[in-house]
Design a protein around this motif. Structure first.
Motif, PDB file in Angstrom:
ATOM      1  N   GLN A   1      25.881 -20.673   6.284  1.00  0.00           N
ATOM      2  CA  GLN A   1      27.151 -21.234   6.753  1.00  0.00           C
ATOM      3  C   GLN A   1      26.900 -22.487   7.583  1.00  0.00           C
ATOM      4  O   GLN A   1      27.604 -23.488   7.445  1.00  0.00           O
ATOM      5  N   TYR A   2      25.908 -22.424   8.443  1.00  0.00           N
ATOM      6  CA  TYR A   2      25.538 -23.590   9.254  1.00  0.00           C
ATOM      7  C   TYR A   2      25.135 -24.756   8.358  1.00  0.00           C
ATOM      8  O   TYR A   2      25.598 -25.886   8.545  1.00  0.00           O
ATOM      9  N   LEU A   3      24.303 -24.501   7.360  1.00  0.00           N
ATOM     10  CA  LEU A   3      23.821 -25.567   6.477  1.00  0.00           C
ATOM     11  C   LEU A   3      24.931 -26.129   5.601  1.00  0.00           C
ATOM     12  O   LEU A   3      25.036 -27.342   5.410  1.00  0.00           O
ATOM     13  N   LEU A   4      25.779 -25.257   5.068  1.00  0.00           N
ATOM     14  CA  LEU A   4      26.879 -25.715   4.219  1.00  0.00           C
ATOM     15  C   LEU A   4      27.921 -26.496   5.008  1.00  0.00           C
ATOM     16  O   LEU A   4      28.654 -27.308   4.445  1.00  0.00           O
TER      17      LEU A   4
ATOM     18  N   LYS B   1      34.288 -16.527   0.894  1.00  0.00           N
ATOM     19  CA  LYS B   1      34.020 -16.461  -0.549  1.00  0.00           C
ATOM     20  C   LYS B   1      32.902 -17.421  -0.936  1.00  0.00           C
ATOM     21  O   LYS B   1      32.012 -17.078  -1.718  1.00  0.00           O
ATOM     22  N   ARG B   2      32.945 -18.627  -0.390  1.00  0.00           N
ATOM     23  CA  ARG B   2      31.884 -19.592  -0.692  1.00  0.00           C
ATOM     24  C   ARG B   2      30.526 -19.063  -0.210  1.00  0.00           C
ATOM     25  O   ARG B   2      29.512 -19.214  -0.892  1.00  0.00           O
ATOM     26  N   LEU B   3      30.527 -18.433   0.954  1.00  0.00           N
ATOM     27  CA  LEU B   3      29.284 -17.880   1.494  1.00  0.00           C
ATOM     28  C   LEU B   3      28.721 -16.788   0.591  1.00  0.00           C
ATOM     29  O   LEU B   3      27.517 -16.725   0.345  1.00  0.00           O
TER      30      LEU B   3
ATOM     31  N   LEU C   1      22.863 -16.589  -4.787  1.00  0.00           N
ATOM     32  CA  LEU C   1      21.765 -17.333  -5.405  1.00  0.00           C
ATOM     33  C   LEU C   1      20.414 -16.867  -4.867  1.00  0.00           C
ATOM     34  O   LEU C   1      19.411 -16.896  -5.571  1.00  0.00           O
ATOM     35  N   LEU C   2      20.412 -16.412  -3.605  1.00  0.00           N
ATOM     36  CA  LEU C   2      19.191 -15.888  -2.990  1.00  0.00           C
ATOM     37  C   LEU C   2      19.053 -14.394  -3.217  1.00  0.00           C
ATOM     38  O   LEU C   2      17.954 -13.908  -3.498  1.00  0.00           O
TER      39      LEU C   2
ATOM     40  N   GLN D   1      30.975 -23.558 -10.410  1.00  0.00           N
ATOM     41  CA  GLN D   1      31.932 -24.342  -9.627  1.00  0.00           C
ATOM     42  C   GLN D   1      31.426 -24.593  -8.208  1.00  0.00           C
ATOM     43  O   GLN D   1      31.633 -25.680  -7.648  1.00  0.00           O
ATOM     44  N   HIS D   2      30.737 -23.618  -7.637  1.00  0.00           N
ATOM     45  CA  HIS D   2      30.180 -23.781  -6.295  1.00  0.00           C
ATOM     46  C   HIS D   2      29.089 -24.846  -6.280  1.00  0.00           C
ATOM     47  O   HIS D   2      29.068 -25.724  -5.407  1.00  0.00           O
ATOM     48  N   LEU D   3      28.197 -24.801  -7.255  1.00  0.00           N
ATOM     49  CA  LEU D   3      27.119 -25.795  -7.328  1.00  0.00           C
ATOM     50  C   LEU D   3      27.675 -27.194  -7.583  1.00  0.00           C
ATOM     51  O   LEU D   3      27.185 -28.180  -7.017  1.00  0.00           O
TER      52      LEU D   3
END
Length: 330
Positions: free
Chosen positions: A227-230, A240-242, A248-249, A264-266
């Motif tokens: 969240q900090y990086l995004l 939802k984005r998180l 992915l990890l 869509q996120h990428l």
């Protein structure tokens, strides 16, 4: 005579590490570079760790024996507060440092003061000391910065950092079990960092199971770090984005995320970076294509090759024969 200032503090937390501790301590005391202090903090061990530490007679050792267990984050911050070196190196009580590790890292940081964090490659080692594969984290800063968005780009016990910088951030309890991931993320978003392509550590891999509670806490800390990086890319980072990004990890923990949501996120990351210019464009887009490829390989999608190449995440210059074969055969 003027006393020589300690250049490096080596910080080693210890908790019930009797099996490997003696070799770990010896590997630091036998470094080719000698102007360091070794702060060993025994965090309430109930085995023979205390006796093993006390068996060493070396003036460079600063031993702290905590009567009860405070936890890794508290111990690491305790070590930072006690440190006297201009640089701080981490070391774990079950790993072995290679003889020139401190010398190589110190030489780089002194010659390149714009770099504040320096890791190394490592060689995996099992509980019997048998060595296997190399761990090769990304080397150059641009690659590290992009990689950090998706996973930790440093082997924690291999790092050496500018003491003033690492102390200014510190380890944070609310990021427990991923405290290093968040700390290094904070540092690299404000300062340059590198991983030296040299084996600085024999990194011990155990077959010990991780409790469900710890996995849950670690995942929560990973998400908060992401969240900090995004937040450098998006004005608002939704839950939802998180979840999509963390999948992915840890895809095994996020079964409900669809392949279309990942795409869509990428794409949103790619578009956000085009306007905010946080990451080097071609480095980020190469990594986004890799993440898209890996997500498709894990998925149950049909016509994976077509879906991969028809996406706006695809670029022919980042595509290779191995990817083609793997997608085609799937």
């Amino acid at each position: 005579m003027k006393e020589t200032r300690i250049e490096v503090t080596v910080l080693m937390p210890v908790f019930n590490s009797e099996l490997y501790l003696r070799n770990s301590i010896s590997s630091i005391l036998n470094q080719s570079f000698t102007n360091f202090e070794l702060i060993i903090i025994n965090d309430g061990s109930t085995d023979e760790s205390d006796n093993i530490i006390r068996s060493f007679n070396d003036s460079r050792i600063n031993y702290v024996n905590n009567p009860s267990n405070k936890g890794i984050v508290a111990v690491l911050n305790e070590g930072l507060n006690l440190s006297n070196g201009k640089y701080i190196a981490r070391m774990d009580a079950d790993d072995i440092a290679t003889p020139h590790r401190l010398k190589i890292q110190l030489q780089f940081l002194k010659a390149n003061p714009e770099y504040k964090l320096c890791g190394t490659y490592a060689l995996k080692m099992n509980e019997y000391g048998e060595k296997s594969s190399k761990i090769r984290p990304p080397k150059q800063y641009a690659n590290i910065k992009v990689s950090q968005l998706f996973k930790n780009s440093f082997i924690h016990p291999s790092v050496m950092a500018d003491a003033s910088i690492i102390k200014s951030f510190g380890y944070k309890e609310e990021y427990k079990y991923a405290e290093d991931y968040f700390l290094f993320s904070e540092i690299i978003m404000h300062h340059k960092a590198i991983n030296i392509a040299d084996i600085g550590l024999y990194y011990r891999v155990h077959n010990e199971s991780i409790s469900a509670t710890r996995i849950s806490e670690m995942s929560l800390s990973e998400r908060k770090t992401m969240q900090y990086l995004l937040s450098f890319l998006f004005d608002e980072v939704t839950e939802k984005r998180l979840i999509i990004h963390h999948s992915l990890l840890r895809p095994e923990q996020n079964d409900g995320v669809s392949i279309d949501q990942i795409e869509q996120h990428l794409l949103a990351i790619k578009q956000a970076n085009q306007s905010k210019n946080i990451y080097v464009k071609n480095v980020l887009e190469k990594r986004l294509q890799k993440e898209w490829f890996n997500a498709l390989i894990r998925s149950s999608e049909n016509n994976k090759l077509l879906k991969f190449t028809s996406s706006n995440l695809f670029s022919l210059r980042f595509f290779n024969l191995k990817q083609f074969i793997k997608l085609y055969s799937n």
